[in-house]
Design a protein around this motif. Structure first.
Motif, PDB file in Angstrom:
ATOM      1  N   VAL A  21       0.871  -1.166   0.000  1.00  0.00           N
ATOM      2  CA  VAL A  21       0.000   0.000   0.000  1.00  0.00           C
ATOM      3  C   VAL A  21       0.912   1.222   0.000  1.00  0.00           C
ATOM      4  O   VAL A  21       1.840   1.314   0.806  1.00  0.00           O
ATOM      5  CB  VAL A  21      -0.923   0.011   1.241  1.00  0.00           C
ATOM      6  CG1 VAL A  21      -1.805   1.250   1.244  1.00  0.00           C
ATOM      7  CG2 VAL A  21      -1.765  -1.261   1.298  1.00  0.00           C
ATOM      8  N   SER A  22       0.645   2.134  -0.902  1.00  0.00           N
ATOM      9  CA  SER A  22       1.482   3.331  -1.024  1.00  0.00           C
ATOM     10  C   SER A  22       1.246   4.286   0.137  1.00  0.00           C
ATOM     11  O   SER A  22       0.300   4.142   0.913  1.00  0.00           O
ATOM     12  CB  SER A  22       1.177   4.052  -2.338  1.00  0.00           C
ATOM     13  OG  SER A  22      -0.091   4.698  -2.261  1.00  0.00           O
ATOM     14  N   ASP A  23       2.100   5.290   0.204  1.00  0.00           N
ATOM     15  CA  ASP A  23       1.860   6.408   1.107  1.00  0.00           C
ATOM     16  C   ASP A  23       0.697   7.227   0.561  1.00  0.00           C
ATOM     17  O   ASP A  23       0.317   7.096  -0.604  1.00  0.00           O
ATOM     18  CB  ASP A  23       3.103   7.305   1.191  1.00  0.00           C
ATOM     19  CG  ASP A  23       4.241   6.647   1.945  1.00  0.00           C
ATOM     20  OD1 ASP A  23       3.986   5.758   2.790  1.00  0.00           O
ATOM     21  OD2 ASP A  23       5.404   7.020   1.687  1.00  0.00           O
ATOM     22  N   TRP A  24       0.147   8.068   1.412  1.00  0.00           N
ATOM     23  CA  TRP A  24      -0.916   8.977   0.991  1.00  0.00           C
ATOM     24  C   TRP A  24      -0.333  10.090   0.132  1.00  0.00           C
ATOM     25  O   TRP A  24       0.789  10.546   0.371  1.00  0.00           O
ATOM     26  CB  TRP A  24      -1.600   9.609   2.209  1.00  0.00           C
ATOM     27  CG  TRP A  24      -2.383   8.642   3.039  1.00  0.00           C
ATOM     28  CD1 TRP A  24      -2.001   8.110   4.242  1.00  0.00           C
ATOM     29  CD2 TRP A  24      -3.677   8.093   2.758  1.00  0.00           C
ATOM     30  NE1 TRP A  24      -2.979   7.262   4.712  1.00  0.00           N
ATOM     31  CE2 TRP A  24      -4.016   7.231   3.820  1.00  0.00           C
ATOM     32  CE3 TRP A  24      -4.579   8.249   1.706  1.00  0.00           C
ATOM     33  CZ2 TRP A  24      -5.226   6.535   3.861  1.00  0.00           C
ATOM     34  CZ3 TRP A  24      -5.779   7.547   1.749  1.00  0.00           C
ATOM     35  CH2 TRP A  24      -6.087   6.712   2.818  1.00  0.00           C
ATOM     36  N   VAL A  25      -1.092  10.529  -0.852  1.00  0.00           N
ATOM     37  CA  VAL A  25      -0.706  11.670  -1.690  1.00  0.00           C
ATOM     38  C   VAL A  25      -1.903  12.615  -1.763  1.00  0.00           C
ATOM     39  O   VAL A  25      -3.052  12.176  -1.840  1.00  0.00           O
ATOM     40  CB  VAL A  25      -0.240  11.216  -3.096  1.00  0.00           C
ATOM     41  CG1 VAL A  25      -1.348  10.568  -3.882  1.00  0.00           C
ATOM     42  CG2 VAL A  25       0.353  12.355  -3.874  1.00  0.00           C
ATOM     43  N   VAL A  26      -1.624  13.912  -1.704  1.00  0.00           N
ATOM     44  CA  VAL A  26      -2.688  14.917  -1.731  1.00  0.00           C
ATOM     45  C   VAL A  26      -3.039  15.248  -3.181  1.00  0.00           C
ATOM     46  O   VAL A  26      -2.156  15.495  -4.006  1.00  0.00           O
ATOM     47  CB  VAL A  26      -2.254  16.207  -0.994  1.00  0.00           C
ATOM     48  CG1 VAL A  26      -3.337  17.281  -1.110  1.00  0.00           C
ATOM     49  CG2 VAL A  26      -1.951  15.915   0.460  1.00  0.00           C
ATOM     50  N   VAL A  27      -4.319  15.248  -3.462  1.00  0.00           N
ATOM     51  CA  VAL A  27      -4.823  15.677  -4.768  1.00  0.00           C
ATOM     52  C   VAL A  27      -5.439  17.054  -4.549  1.00  0.00           C
ATOM     53  O   VAL A  27      -6.628  17.189  -4.288  1.00  0.00           O
ATOM     54  CB  VAL A  27      -5.852  14.670  -5.340  1.00  0.00           C
ATOM     55  CG1 VAL A  27      -6.333  15.127  -6.714  1.00  0.00           C
ATOM     56  CG2 VAL A  27      -5.257  13.274  -5.417  1.00  0.00           C
ATOM     57  N   ASP A  28      -4.588  18.076  -4.630  1.00  0.00           N
ATOM     58  CA  ASP A  28      -5.051  19.437  -4.354  1.00  0.00           C
ATOM     59  C   ASP A  28      -5.457  20.143  -5.646  1.00  0.00           C
ATOM     60  O   ASP A  28      -5.309  19.608  -6.750  1.00  0.00           O
ATOM     61  CB  ASP A  28      -3.990  20.226  -3.586  1.00  0.00           C
ATOM     62  CG  ASP A  28      -2.660  20.320  -4.312  1.00  0.00           C
ATOM     63  OD1 ASP A  28      -2.586  19.980  -5.519  1.00  0.00           O
ATOM     64  OD2 ASP A  28      -1.681  20.731  -3.673  1.00  0.00           O
ATOM     65  N   GLN A  29      -5.980  21.347  -5.494  1.00  0.00           N
ATOM     66  CA  GLN A  29      -6.465  22.091  -6.668  1.00  0.00           C
ATOM     67  C   GLN A  29      -5.333  22.392  -7.636  1.00  0.00           C
ATOM     68  O   GLN A  29      -5.538  22.364  -8.854  1.00  0.00           O
ATOM     69  CB  GLN A  29      -7.177  23.382  -6.244  1.00  0.00           C
ATOM     70  CG  GLN A  29      -7.931  24.058  -7.379  1.00  0.00           C
ATOM     71  CD  GLN A  29      -9.033  23.175  -7.953  1.00  0.00           C
ATOM     72  OE1 GLN A  29      -9.839  22.622  -7.216  1.00  0.00           O
ATOM     73  NE2 GLN A  29      -9.072  23.041  -9.279  1.00  0.00           N
ATOM     74  N   ALA A  30      -4.137  22.637  -7.129  1.00  0.00           N
ATOM     75  CA  ALA A  30      -3.000  22.913  -8.023  1.00  0.00           C
ATOM     76  C   ALA A  30      -2.716  21.714  -8.923  1.00  0.00           C
ATOM     77  O   ALA A  30      -2.447  21.875 -10.129  1.00  0.00           O
ATOM     78  CB  ALA A  30      -1.760  23.280  -7.201  1.00  0.00           C
ATOM     79  N   ARG A  31      -2.785  20.520  -8.392  1.00  0.00           N
ATOM     80  CA  ARG A  31      -2.558  19.304  -9.191  1.00  0.00           C
ATOM     81  C   ARG A  31      -3.675  19.145 -10.225  1.00  0.00           C
ATOM     82  O   ARG A  31      -3.434  18.787 -11.376  1.00  0.00           O
ATOM     83  CB  ARG A  31      -2.490  18.074  -8.277  1.00  0.00           C
ATOM     84  CG  ARG A  31      -2.154  16.779  -9.010  1.00  0.00           C
ATOM     85  CD  ARG A  31      -2.162  15.588  -8.063  1.00  0.00           C
ATOM     86  NE  ARG A  31      -1.111  15.659  -7.081  1.00  0.00           N
ATOM     87  CZ  ARG A  31      -0.047  14.853  -7.052  1.00  0.00           C
ATOM     88  NH1 ARG A  31       0.087  13.895  -7.938  1.00  0.00           N
ATOM     89  NH2 ARG A  31       0.857  14.975  -6.117  1.00  0.00           N
ATOM     90  N   ILE A  32      -4.911  19.387  -9.797  1.00  0.00           N
ATOM     91  CA  ILE A  32      -6.058  19.285 -10.701  1.00  0.00           C
ATOM     92  C   ILE A  32      -5.927  20.301 -11.832  1.00  0.00           C
ATOM     93  O   ILE A  32      -6.130  19.970 -13.009  1.00  0.00           O
ATOM     94  CB  ILE A  32      -7.378  19.467  -9.917  1.00  0.00           C
ATOM     95  CG1 ILE A  32      -7.575  18.303  -8.939  1.00  0.00           C
ATOM     96  CG2 ILE A  32      -8.562  19.594 -10.872  1.00  0.00           C
ATOM     97  CD1 ILE A  32      -8.686  18.512  -7.927  1.00  0.00           C
ATOM     98  N   ASP A  33      -5.556  21.535 -11.490  1.00  0.00           N
ATOM     99  CA  ASP A  33      -5.387  22.576 -12.513  1.00  0.00           C
ATOM    100  C   ASP A  33      -4.260  22.228 -13.484  1.00  0.00           C
ATOM    101  O   ASP A  33      -4.387  22.449 -14.695  1.00  0.00           O
ATOM    102  CB  ASP A  33      -5.106  23.928 -11.857  1.00  0.00           C
ATOM    103  CG  ASP A  33      -6.313  24.491 -11.112  1.00  0.00           C
ATOM    104  OD1 ASP A  33      -7.449  24.016 -11.335  1.00  0.00           O
ATOM    105  OD2 ASP A  33      -6.107  25.407 -10.288  1.00  0.00           O
ATOM    106  N   ALA A  34      -3.159  21.689 -12.977  1.00  0.00           N
ATOM    107  CA  ALA A  34      -2.034  21.299 -13.842  1.00  0.00           C
ATOM    108  C   ALA A  34      -2.457  20.194 -14.802  1.00  0.00           C
ATOM    109  O   ALA A  34      -2.092  20.210 -15.985  1.00  0.00           O
ATOM    110  CB  ALA A  34      -0.839  20.866 -12.998  1.00  0.00           C
ATOM    111  N   PHE A  35      -3.234  19.226 -14.314  1.00  0.00           N
ATOM    112  CA  PHE A  35      -3.719  18.147 -15.168  1.00  0.00           C
ATOM    113  C   PHE A  35      -4.646  18.709 -16.244  1.00  0.00           C
ATOM    114  O   PHE A  35      -4.562  18.333 -17.423  1.00  0.00           O
ATOM    115  CB  PHE A  35      -4.429  17.079 -14.330  1.00  0.00           C
ATOM    116  CG  PHE A  35      -4.774  15.840 -15.096  1.00  0.00           C
ATOM    117  CD1 PHE A  35      -3.843  14.822 -15.256  1.00  0.00           C
ATOM    118  CD2 PHE A  35      -6.029  15.678 -15.661  1.00  0.00           C
ATOM    119  CE1 PHE A  35      -4.150  13.674 -15.974  1.00  0.00           C
ATOM    120  CE2 PHE A  35      -6.354  14.537 -16.376  1.00  0.00           C
ATOM    121  CZ  PHE A  35      -5.415  13.530 -16.533  1.00  0.00           C
ATOM    122  N   ALA A  36      -5.526  19.629 -15.860  1.00  0.00           N
ATOM    123  CA  ALA A  36      -6.435  20.260 -16.823  1.00  0.00           C
ATOM    124  C   ALA A  36      -5.643  20.991 -17.902  1.00  0.00           C
ATOM    125  O   ALA A  36      -5.969  20.903 -19.091  1.00  0.00           O
ATOM    126  CB  ALA A  36      -7.380  21.226 -16.101  1.00  0.00           C
TER     127      ALA A  36
END
Length: 154
Positions: A21-36
Motif C-alpha cells: 500500500v502506497s503512502d498517501w498523496v494529496v490531490v489538491d487544486q494545483a494538481r487538478i489545474d495542472a492536469f487540466a
C-alpha cells in the motif's frame, strides 16, 4: 520500498498476494489545474472553484477520473511493483477500470496493489497484471479500481 525475495526470477511466487500500500498523496487544486492544463480538460467541475462550490453535488471541485487513474503508475512504483533486477517496467495497458467515488480537491489518496497474474513473454519480457484500489482517506468506497498491465524488461 522493496519486498523480500521479490525479483523477476521469483515474481510468480507472489501471484495472489498484496504487494503493498502506497503512502498517501494529496490531490489538491494545483494538481487538478495542472492536469487540466496538460490535457485540455477544463470542465468547470474540475477547475472553477466558485462555480463548483455553488453548483456541484460534491460541494467543490473534483479531480479528473484520468488524473486519479494516472496516479496508479507512480504509486505502484513506490510500493516496488518493478523488481530491482528488471531493466524497466513499461505501461502495457488496462484490462478493467471502474470510477467509483469522485476525489474531491484536497483529498488524500493511496493505492493498494495485488499481483493478479504473471506471464512470461519470451526470454526477456514478463507481462504483469495487478489489481489496484485507489483509496480516499475517510471515504468508505475507493475512488477507483483498475486492472493494470506492466511489461517487465528482464
Amino acid at each position: 520500498m522493496s519486498m523480500t525475495g521479490y525479483a523477476t526470477t521469483t515474481i510468480s511466487e507472489f501471484v495472489g498476494r498484496e504487494l503493498g500500500v502506497s503512502d498517501w498523496v494529496v490531490v489538491d487544486q494545483a494538481r487538478i489545474d495542472a492536469f487540466a492544463e496538460c490535457t485540455g480538460d477544463t470542465q468547470w467541475i474540475h477547475v472553477n472553484v466558485e462555480r463548483a462550490r455553488r453548483e456541484s453535488p460534491y460541494g467543490g471541485t473534483i479531480a479528473h477520473g484520468y488524473l486519479s487513474l494516472s496516479l496508479l503508475a507512480s504509486l505502484s512504483i513506490e510500493i516496488g511493483l518493478i523488481p530491482a533486477d528488471a531493466k524497466a517496467g513499461l505501461n502495457y495497458g488496462l484490462d478493467k477500470v471502474r470510477f467509483i467515488t469522485p476525489v474531491k480537491a484536497g483529498s488524500r489518496v493511496r493505492c493498494r496493489v495485488v499481483l493478479a497474474s504473471v506471464a512470461k513473454k519470451g526470454n526477456d519480457r514478463i507481462l504483469v497484471k495487478t489489481e489496484n484500489e485507489l483509496q480516499i482517506e475517510g471515504e468508505e468506497k475507493p475512488a477507483l479500481i483498475a486492472q493494470t498491465l506492466v511489461m517487465l524488461m528482464v
